[in-house]
Design a protein around this motif. Structure first.
Motif, PDB file in Angstrom:
ATOM      1  N   SER A  35       0.861  -1.178   0.000  1.00 23.97           N
ATOM      2  CA  SER A  35       0.000   0.000   0.000  1.00 23.97           C
ATOM      3  C   SER A  35       0.902   1.234   0.000  1.00 23.97           C
ATOM      4  O   SER A  35       2.102   1.131   0.266  1.00 23.97           O
TER       5      SER A  35
ATOM      6  N   ALA B  51       0.985   3.492   2.194  1.00 28.76           N
ATOM      7  CA  ALA B  51       1.497   3.685   3.553  1.00 28.76           C
ATOM      8  C   ALA B  51       2.699   2.779   3.808  1.00 28.76           C
ATOM      9  O   ALA B  51       3.729   3.212   4.339  1.00 28.76           O
ATOM     10  N   GLU B  52       2.571   1.504   3.435  1.00 32.15           N
ATOM     11  CA  GLU B  52       3.689   0.555   3.588  1.00 32.15           C
ATOM     12  C   GLU B  52       4.904   1.076   2.841  1.00 32.15           C
ATOM     13  O   GLU B  52       6.022   1.078   3.362  1.00 32.15           O
TER      14      GLU B  52
ATOM     15  N   ARG C 295       6.690   4.330   4.358  1.00 35.72           N
ATOM     16  CA  ARG C 295       7.507   4.074   5.551  1.00 35.72           C
ATOM     17  C   ARG C 295       8.770   3.307   5.180  1.00 35.72           C
ATOM     18  O   ARG C 295       9.875   3.649   5.598  1.00 35.72           O
TER      19      ARG C 295
ATOM     20  N   ALA D 244       3.559  12.139   5.798  1.00 36.52           N
ATOM     21  CA  ALA D 244       2.650  11.023   5.539  1.00 36.52           C
ATOM     22  C   ALA D 244       1.331  11.540   4.972  1.00 36.52           C
ATOM     23  O   ALA D 244       0.819  11.019   3.985  1.00 36.52           O
TER      24      ALA D 244
ATOM     25  N   LEU E 183       0.107  10.354   1.261  1.00 38.49           N
ATOM     26  CA  LEU E 183      -1.065   9.483   1.192  1.00 38.49           C
ATOM     27  C   LEU E 183      -2.223  10.182   0.484  1.00 38.49           C
ATOM     28  O   LEU E 183      -3.027   9.542  -0.188  1.00 38.49           O
TER      29      LEU E 183
ATOM     30  N   SER F 115       4.140  -6.136  -1.034  1.00 35.70           N
ATOM     31  CA  SER F 115       3.623  -6.047   0.328  1.00 35.70           C
ATOM     32  C   SER F 115       4.299  -7.094   1.210  1.00 35.70           C
ATOM     33  O   SER F 115       4.813  -8.097   0.713  1.00 35.70           O
TER      34      SER F 115
ATOM     35  N   TYR G 208      -1.788   7.430  14.729  1.00 34.87           N
ATOM     36  CA  TYR G 208      -1.316   6.323  13.888  1.00 34.87           C
ATOM     37  C   TYR G 208      -0.448   6.813  12.738  1.00 34.87           C
ATOM     38  O   TYR G 208       0.500   6.155  12.329  1.00 34.87           O
ATOM     39  N   LEU G 209      -0.777   7.984  12.241  1.00 35.97           N
ATOM     40  CA  LEU G 209       0.028   8.539  11.157  1.00 35.97           C
ATOM     41  C   LEU G 209       1.432   8.882  11.658  1.00 35.97           C
ATOM     42  O   LEU G 209       2.422   8.643  10.977  1.00 35.97           O
TER      43      LEU G 209
ATOM     44  N   THR H  43       2.828   5.574  10.579  1.00 35.79           N
ATOM     45  CA  THR H  43       2.779   6.018   9.182  1.00 35.79           C
ATOM     46  C   THR H  43       1.606   5.400   8.423  1.00 35.79           C
ATOM     47  O   THR H  43       1.719   4.993   7.257  1.00 35.79           O
ATOM     48  N   ARG H  44       0.483   5.278   9.072  1.00 35.10           N
ATOM     49  CA  ARG H  44      -0.709   4.776   8.372  1.00 35.10           C
ATOM     50  C   ARG H  44      -1.963   5.257   9.097  1.00 35.10           C
ATOM     51  O   ARG H  44      -1.897   5.651  10.264  1.00 35.10           O
TER      52      ARG H  44
END
Lengths: 418, 550
Positions: B50, B52-53, B56, B72, B76, B370, B500-501, B505-506
């Protein structure tokens, strides 16, 4: 020379040598063998005389010779055997000791000596005794680290030489200084137990989610260290010597060596596989004789107390107590009345774990050469491990490469192993 | 092989920078074609990371630190086409890239070694600065290796490179082993006294030939100038006996798989530029050390190109094409021999361009997989079908923890100079945080002289995470802008999103939002609220998701 290895040792190593072992986690989730649970565990207590104790002033005196120095020798509990007058307490228990008088390591350097004597190899990168024993003898239920190393503060540049080598940080000796508990064993004051619990729930819940659909092994390995950490926190009192009687604290000696040996007894009784206690300042380049009076004064009574204690508590059968330095000291007395570094003919002593009490080997009249029964530090390494039930002729099973545990060119000293 | 070329022809994009022939497919496409060609059918469903993955992971791999919450957000929410490619280029252009890669190279080259006597070694910050400048200038790898092997410690610019020798106490046996391991991908340690009994292609003659380059070197400490230099003799030959066969042989300097290079014949009086005397750095007219620095970093040197591409691959992809990276031999071949060759040739043809190579790796679908497992039987690591779970290095962990406090980001806003000529000011912002980072690094660093092995966390490290008083201070409301602003945010859903961000980082899942709300709703008393926010931050910081690069 091969020695028959008890079956349980082989199966324990097989248990631990799977891929989980390589991830730094003991084989959890594997069924414990019944033998593993009932088998009495072997332990090593290494008393390291850092700087190099003089064999003339300890186990192999030569009174009346031009190399012997001023001290006399005294009779011991073994008829016909004499050791230095500086070790009267050890003399009384010599019948329980194995003394090797014929070590030729060929090393007369502190740094190389600290490494090679403890690693049993001259080639660099090998793990030291404590790390080897921790890795070979670990069990999945262990809470305490397998190897704890005790010393006072203010080390010399060579004091800490030697580590877990290619076995990695997991088997690195936990360092305890001045008998104080290791760092981070106590929840900080600013965080209540309730907060800690809530914080940990958040951590665990996130790990559960993160596990979904991902390779589990690294996540489990990491999570398990927190379980171990919490368990370790409950063991903090182990480091509290106030819990020992004042009599015991006196018997062991009110100096760092004495305190560390008493702490070592506690740790070994609690299940640590190897404790190393460094006794410092043996490097007597000046005023050798006065220095050895002082060092032996500390060493002798503590050492004899330890051996007696372990014997009386029934611990000596399964604990190997080793007393040695990284080298001996020169026959020649220099201009400052000191002895210098000497690896050609020196001594060590040990007891326990089925090692036969005896004197092995000898040096010539003035101690300038080994006369008989010559061994080197690789042979000693093999001997220690064999006594502990570890076959030093085997290879480590690690991800990546295999490496022999003991130097293949060396062998255990058959004469001292029962 | 035909399939791979065809696949590349169909999907060939524009040629990457580096002067490459436009007819040759981009390296990242070649990588993907090679990797996927080996897959069984069911792996073709392997998913991509993703955004986000990816954000980071690539931030950690190229700049050594997790992104800020603001970065982030931007990435995103961006709908820019090709945003991943632009992110890669942006990260490579930042000074943080050189700063991070310098540490990666330091780890590779010295493995945390320090001279037995600290004052006999190059101070670490001088050595790191040397590496940082080299990476910043994108110095070709072969030139960098040449600098390192040539250095005798005396030159202003390349003096610090002598750390390679000095950190090993200039011990010839150790140098021989590590030159083989680090620059050629072979570990000849067991071939010192005999042919390696385990691997037929590691011969004693290879060890001794390499040894012959370095055995005349020694350490010289210039007490007056407080300099640590490499002295060298003009004489000394290598004769060796096999303890297995008893055969005796001699050798001139010779690289494994190469030709022996004898010394030129020189008259006695011509052999030294500076003759050996006490308190003097002896310098021979013919230096075998300089010979090594010329001969080793060449495309013709067996293993030279393969080793570096394999090591760079392993740092990004978590697992080498040859593993372990320093043990390449006939019975331990590459999992993808053709790909390894292709990477080596590409690297040579692009003039050993590290930055370009890392860029191509990051652009590949292989890198951008992933870490979630695909359906069906689990593929082995050597398939490269799933992004591995790799531990953050000690430095990445330390810097990322500090990043999460948001103190660094705040300083970027307040301390940015008015009109800087370039970006180098950015590195000054990080300096005040060094002591705290060092606290983390010392708890997590591997052993000196040991290459990093598989992830092996310890209970001692967990104790640090649980109980280090400083960690609690760093995330107090007073110290941490993140904690402070989360405490001051009334809407718990918004808190969850920012939390969480910033830490992971998501965005949070629905369950995670519920959890945050249950902990913070109706908690308005300041100290209680601060404690709970800190707990949330630290709880996530201690999780495997933070500890691992995934």
């Amino acid at each position: 020379m091969r020695f028959s290895v008890p079956q349980h040792t082989v199966s324990r190593r097989q248990l631990l040598s799977g891929t989980l072992g390589a991830l730094g986690v003991s084989a959890c989730g594997q069924p414990l063998l019944a033998e593993e649970l009932t088998q009495r565990r072997k332990k090593l207590l290494l008393l390291f005389q850092s700087g190099g104790a003089s064999q003339y002033e300890t186990w192999d005196p030569k009174p009346g010779t031009h190399t012997g120095g001023p001290f006399q020798s005294i009779p011991t509990s073994v008829p016909g055997v004499h050791i230095s007058e500086l070790l009267p307490h050890s003399a009384e228990i010599l019948d329980q000791l194995t003394v090797i008088r014929s070590i030729n390591s060929g090393i007369n350097d502190h740094f190389f000596g600290h490494y090679a004597i403890q690693a049993g190899h001259n080639l660099p990168g090998h793990p030291v005794l404590g790390s080897v024993v921790a890795q070979q003898l670990e069990q999945s239920r262990d809470i305490l680290p397998g190897y704890i190393s005790l010393r006072r503060d203010g080390p010399k540049a060579y004091t800490d030489v030697g580590d877990a080598g290619f076995l990695g940080a997991k088997y690195e000796g936990l360092r305890v200084i001045n008998a104080e508990p290791p760092e981070y064993l106590v929840r900080p004051e600013s965080v209540s137990a309730l907060l800690m619990q809530s914080r940990d729930q958040i951590r665990r819940r996130n790990d559960e989610r993160f596990l979904q659909g991902r390779r589990p092994a690294p996540i489990h390995a990491y999570r398990d260290t927190f379980d171990k950490a919490f368990a370790l926190m409950t063991q903090r009192d182990l480091f509290n010597l106030e819990q020992e009687s004042s009599r015991d604290r006196e018997r062991y000696g009110e100096h760092d060596f004495g305190r560390h040996c008493l702490l070592a007894r506690r740790l070994l009784e609690a299940g640590v596989s190897c404790v190393k206690v460094t006794h410092h300042d043996w490097d007597a380049h000046q005023e050798n004789f006065h220095w050895h009076e002082v060092r032996c004064g500390e060493f002798d009574r503590t050492f004899a107390t330890l051996v007696r204690d372990f014997s009386e508590r029934g611990l000596l059968e399964d604990t190997l107590i080793v007393a040695m330095g990284e080298m001996g000291r020169t026959p020649r007395i220099n201009q400052q009345g000191g002895r210098d570094h000497w690896g050609k003919a020196w001594s060590m002593a040990m007891a326990g774990c089925g090692i036969k009490p005896c004197i092995h080997g000898s040096t010539n009249e003035d101690g300038t050469e080994v006369a008989d029964g010559e061994v080197n530090h690789g042979d000693l390494f093999h001997t220690f491990l064999t006594a502990l039930g570890i076959d030093a002729n085997e290879n480590y099973q690690l991800s990546g490469q295999t490496s022999p545990i003991g130097d293949p060119a060396c062998a255990a000293i058959a004469e001292v192993l029962s | 092989m035909g399939f791979i070329l065809a696949a590349c022809a169909l999907t060939a994009g524009s040629a990457p920078p580096g002067g490459q022939d436009t007819a040759t497919p981009s390296l990242h496409l070649l990588i993907d074609a090679h990797i996927e060609a080996a897959w069984p059918e069911h792996l073709l469903t392997a998913t991509a990371s993703s955004d986000a993955e990816f954000l980071r992971r690539v931030s950690l791999d190229l700049t050594g630190i997790v992104p800020t919450a603001a970065e982030a957000h931007r990435f995103l929410e961006s709908e820019e086409a090709d945003k991943r490619r632009h992110l890669i280029d942006a990260l490579l252009a930042r000074p943080e890239h050189a700063w991070h890669l310098a540490r990666v190279l330091d780890d590779m080259l010295t493995e945390r070694r320090v001279n037995t006597i600290k004052s006999y070694d190059v101070p670490r910050d001088r050595w790191l600065e040397f590496l940082r400048r080299a990476v910043d200038a994108n110095r070709p790898w072969d030139r960098l290796v040449g600098d390192i092997l040539a250095s005798d410690g005396s030159d202003e610019m390349t003096g610090p490179a002598a750390k390679f020798y000095l950190s090993r106490d200039v011990k010839p046996a150790l140098l021989t082993r590590d030159i083989g391991r680090i620059f050629l991908g072979i570990d000849l340690q067991c071939a010192q006294c005999h042919d390696d009994p385990r691997f037929p292609d590691y011969r004693q003659a290879d060890y001794q030939g390499l040894f012959a380059f370095v055995h005349r070197m020694s350490h010289f400490h210039d007490a007056d100038r407080k300099a640590n230099l490499i002295a060298e003799k003009a004489e000394g030959d290598v004769t060796f006996t096999s303890v297995f066969t008893g055969d005796i042989d001699t050798t001139d300097p010779r690289l494994p798989g190469g030709l022996a290079i004898p010394d030129p014949q020189l008259k006695e009086e011509e052999r030294y530029q500076v003759k050996p005397e006490s308190k003097v750095q002896s310098i021979p007219t013919w230096s075998r050390r300089l010979l090594l620095s010329r001969e080793l970093p060449q495309r013709e040197t067996h293993g030279f190109s393969q080793n570096i591409v394999n090591r760079l691959w392993a740092t990004m992809l978590g697992h080498g094409l040859v593993a372990p990276v320093d043990l390449h031999h006939a019975a331990n071949p590459s999992s993808h021999p053709d790909l390894l060759q292709a990477l080596a040739r590409h690297f040579e043809n692009t003039n050993y361009n590290i930055r370009d190579f890392l860029r191509e790796l990051a652009l590949s679908k292989t890198y951008q997989r992933s870490s979630r497992l695909p359906a069906g039987p689990r593929p082995t690591a050597a398939r490269f079908a799933v992004a591995p779970l790799r531990p953050l290095s000690a430095a990445q962990l330390g810097w990322s923890i500090l990043q999460v406090t948001e103190r660094i980001a705040t300083n970027f806003q307040t301390d940015a100079p008015q009109s800087p000529p370039d970006d180098s000011w950015r590195l000054d912002i990080y300096e005040p945080f060094e002591p705290d980072v060092q606290l983390v690094v010392s708890a997590f660093q591997g052993l000196s002289g040991q290459a990093d092995g598989p992830f092996a966390p310890t209970a001692g490290q967990a104790l640090f995470f649980l109980n280090a008083p400083r960690l609690n201070q760093l995330f107090s409301r007073e110290w941490s802008p993140l904690v402070s602003r989360l405490v001051g945010t009334a809407d718990s859903t918004e808190v969850a999103s920012e939390l969480y961000l910033a830490v992971l980082t998501r965005p949070p899942s629905a369950d995670e939002v519920v959890e945050v709300c249950s902990l913070l709703d109706d908690v308005s008393e300041l100290s209680q609220r601060s404690e709970r926010v800190r707990n949330l931050v630290l709880g996530l910081l201690l999780s495997a998701e933070f500890r691992l690069n995934h």
